[in-house]
Scaffold this motif. Structure first.
Motif, PDB file in Angstrom:
ATOM      1  N   THR A 102      -1.602  -2.076  -4.860  1.00  0.00           N
ATOM      2  CA  THR A 102      -0.871  -1.277  -3.882  1.00  0.00           C
ATOM      3  C   THR A 102      -1.772  -0.191  -3.310  1.00  0.00           C
ATOM      4  N   PHE A 103      -1.299   0.431  -2.238  1.00  0.00           N
ATOM      5  CA  PHE A 103      -2.053   1.518  -1.619  1.00  0.00           C
ATOM      6  C   PHE A 103      -2.216   2.679  -2.595  1.00  0.00           C
ATOM      7  N   ALA A 104      -1.158   3.009  -3.323  1.00  0.00           N
ATOM      8  CA  ALA A 104      -1.227   4.114  -4.280  1.00  0.00           C
ATOM      9  C   ALA A 104      -2.247   3.829  -5.369  1.00  0.00           C
ATOM     10  N   GLU A 105      -2.284   2.603  -5.858  1.00  0.00           N
ATOM     11  CA  GLU A 105      -3.253   2.244  -6.889  1.00  0.00           C
ATOM     12  C   GLU A 105      -4.673   2.279  -6.335  1.00  0.00           C
ATOM     13  N   THR A 118     -11.445   0.234   4.008  1.00  0.00           N
ATOM     14  CA  THR A 118     -11.403  -0.117   2.587  1.00  0.00           C
ATOM     15  C   THR A 118      -9.971  -0.123   2.041  1.00  0.00           C
ATOM     16  N   LEU A 119      -9.105   0.725   2.580  1.00  0.00           N
ATOM     17  CA  LEU A 119      -7.723   0.804   2.090  1.00  0.00           C
ATOM     18  C   LEU A 119      -6.724   0.177   3.058  1.00  0.00           C
ATOM     19  N   GLY A 120      -7.215  -0.298   4.206  1.00  0.00           N
ATOM     20  CA  GLY A 120      -6.324  -0.799   5.248  1.00  0.00           C
ATOM     21  C   GLY A 120      -5.444  -1.948   4.815  1.00  0.00           C
ATOM     22  N   PHE A 144      -4.439  -2.766   1.796  1.00  0.00           N
ATOM     23  CA  PHE A 144      -3.421  -2.310   0.851  1.00  0.00           C
ATOM     24  C   PHE A 144      -2.259  -1.639   1.581  1.00  0.00           C
ATOM     25  N   TYR A 145      -2.613  -0.810   2.568  1.00  0.00           N
ATOM     26  CA  TYR A 145      -1.581  -0.108   3.322  1.00  0.00           C
ATOM     27  C   TYR A 145      -0.724  -1.080   4.126  1.00  0.00           C
ATOM     28  N   GLU A 146      -1.360  -1.987   4.840  1.00  0.00           N
ATOM     29  CA  GLU A 146      -0.616  -2.945   5.663  1.00  0.00           C
ATOM     30  C   GLU A 146       0.300  -3.823   4.810  1.00  0.00           C
ATOM     31  N   ARG A 147      -0.192  -4.248   3.654  1.00  0.00           N
ATOM     32  CA  ARG A 147       0.626  -5.090   2.775  1.00  0.00           C
ATOM     33  C   ARG A 147       1.827  -4.304   2.239  1.00  0.00           C
ATOM     34  N   ASP A 148       1.583  -3.060   1.844  1.00  0.00           N
ATOM     35  CA  ASP A 148       2.691  -2.232   1.347  1.00  0.00           C
ATOM     36  C   ASP A 148       3.722  -1.986   2.439  1.00  0.00           C
ATOM     37  N   ARG A 149       3.250  -1.732   3.655  1.00  0.00           N
ATOM     38  CA  ARG A 149       4.172  -1.462   4.762  1.00  0.00           C
ATOM     39  C   ARG A 149       4.990  -2.713   5.089  1.00  0.00           C
ATOM     40  N   SER A 150       4.350  -3.867   5.105  1.00  0.00           N
ATOM     41  CA  SER A 150       5.061  -5.098   5.443  1.00  0.00           C
ATOM     42  C   SER A 150       6.103  -5.452   4.390  1.00  0.00           C
ATOM     43  N   GLN A 151       5.851  -5.072   3.146  1.00  0.00           N
ATOM     44  CA  GLN A 151       6.789  -5.346   2.058  1.00  0.00           C
ATOM     45  C   GLN A 151       7.687  -4.155   1.759  1.00  0.00           C
ATOM     46  N   GLU A 152       7.596  -3.119   2.596  1.00  0.00           N
ATOM     47  CA  GLU A 152       8.427  -1.920   2.483  1.00  0.00           C
ATOM     48  C   GLU A 152       8.288  -1.247   1.118  1.00  0.00           C
ATOM     49  N   ARG A 153       7.059  -1.251   0.603  1.00  0.00           N
ATOM     50  CA  ARG A 153       6.798  -0.587  -0.675  1.00  0.00           C
ATOM     51  C   ARG A 153       6.347   0.853  -0.480  1.00  0.00           C
ATOM     52  N   ILE A 154       6.021   1.223   0.774  1.00  0.00           N
ATOM     53  CA  ILE A 154       5.583   2.583   1.049  1.00  0.00           C
ATOM     54  C   ILE A 154       5.975   2.944   2.469  1.00  0.00           C
ATOM     55  N   GLU A 178       1.040  11.561   2.563  1.00  0.00           N
ATOM     56  CA  GLU A 178       1.035  12.514   1.450  1.00  0.00           C
ATOM     57  C   GLU A 178      -0.059  12.164   0.435  1.00  0.00           C
ATOM     58  N   LEU A 179      -0.254  10.879   0.169  1.00  0.00           N
ATOM     59  CA  LEU A 179      -1.309  10.466  -0.761  1.00  0.00           C
ATOM     60  C   LEU A 179      -2.693  10.806  -0.220  1.00  0.00           C
ATOM     61  N   ILE A 180      -2.898  10.606   1.076  1.00  0.00           N
ATOM     62  CA  ILE A 180      -4.198  10.930   1.669  1.00  0.00           C
ATOM     63  C   ILE A 180      -4.431  12.442   1.624  1.00  0.00           C
ATOM     64  N   CYS A 181      -3.391  13.208   1.956  1.00  0.00           N
ATOM     65  CA  CYS A 181      -3.504  14.674   1.873  1.00  0.00           C
ATOM     66  C   CYS A 181      -3.816  15.108   0.443  1.00  0.00           C
ATOM     67  N   SER A 182      -3.180  14.469  -0.525  1.00  0.00           N
ATOM     68  CA  SER A 182      -3.429  14.796  -1.933  1.00  0.00           C
ATOM     69  C   SER A 182      -4.883  14.521  -2.296  1.00  0.00           C
TER      70      SER A 182
END
Length: 212
Positions: A56-59, A88-90, A92-102, A109-113
């Motif tokens: 996942t994007f968070a991982e 490099t993270l694109g 993960f982000y696209e997959r999470d968004r398509s599956q509504e996991r993020i 918020e994760l990027i800001c963190s």
């Protein structure tokens, strides 16, 4: 090879120790309910990425952060960077968004963190950067939602690190160019604009292959 294996085992152990610390904080009964949830999730993620690839994007962004810190302290420098995060993270982000996991907000918020944590650890005079935009190996524009989120995170955090650069080229979307100019006009100081055409041409003149 033995040295590489030992370094990777050390990285794995580090991830586990971070998970242990998150769980220790939860057990200490000093956190709010929201903090406990975040620490519990962080512990789960760190235990997983200690020995398995992120899904996942968070991982992925957690592993990126821990790898950066490991290199800083393992090699005694503060120069390893998040780099081209929208590439490099694109996936993960696209997959999470398509599956509504993020959500977009949660990803921001994760990027800001990540940006905030870098500033908590880094010493003055370091050189840490994120680069977004540019072209793929097939010379097509790589702009995606994460490109904008990396820029927005720089605007809202307004911290010293990381600086954010935009690899600009003739096919860069006009919307991205306008967005970057508005950021600069508001006094953010970033993004720095890098002429992708000129840099690529210079590298080719020195024998670098077009794909590289």
């Amino acid at each position: 090879y033995r040295g590489c294996e030992e370094a990777l085992r050390g990285m794995s152990d580090y991830c586990v120790r971070v998970a242990d610390e998150c769980e220790r904080l939860v057990a200490g009964d000093t956190l709010t309910a929201d903090q406990e949830l975040r620490m519990t999730e962080s512990a789960r993620i760190c235990r997983r990425i200690a020995n398995q690839p992120p899904e996942t994007f968070a991982e992925a962004i957690q592993l990126q952060f821990l790898a950066i810190v490991s290199l800083w302290f393992g090699e005694d420098h503060g120069l390893t960077c998040p780099g081209r995060m929208d590439r490099t993270l694109g996936d993960f982000y696209e997959r999470d968004r398509s599956q509504e996991r993020i959500t977009t907000v949660a990803a921001l918020e994760l990027i800001c963190s990540l940006y905030i944590q870098l500033n908590l650890i880094l010493y003055p005079g370091s050189a840490i950067a994120v680069m977004v935009g540019g072209r793929s190996d097939e010379s097509t524009d790589v702009t995606n939602e994460l490109t904008y989120l990396c820029l927005i995170a720089r605007y809202v955090t307004r911290l010293v690190y990381p600086t954010v650069g935009l690899a600009w080229h003739s096919e860069t979307p006009s919307e991205l160019t306008d967005f970057a100019c508005r950021m600069i006009a508001r006094g953010t100081g970033d993004p720095a604009l890098f002429n992708d055409e000129l840099i690529s041409g210079g590298l080719r003149d020195h024998g670098v292959s077009p794909v590289d």
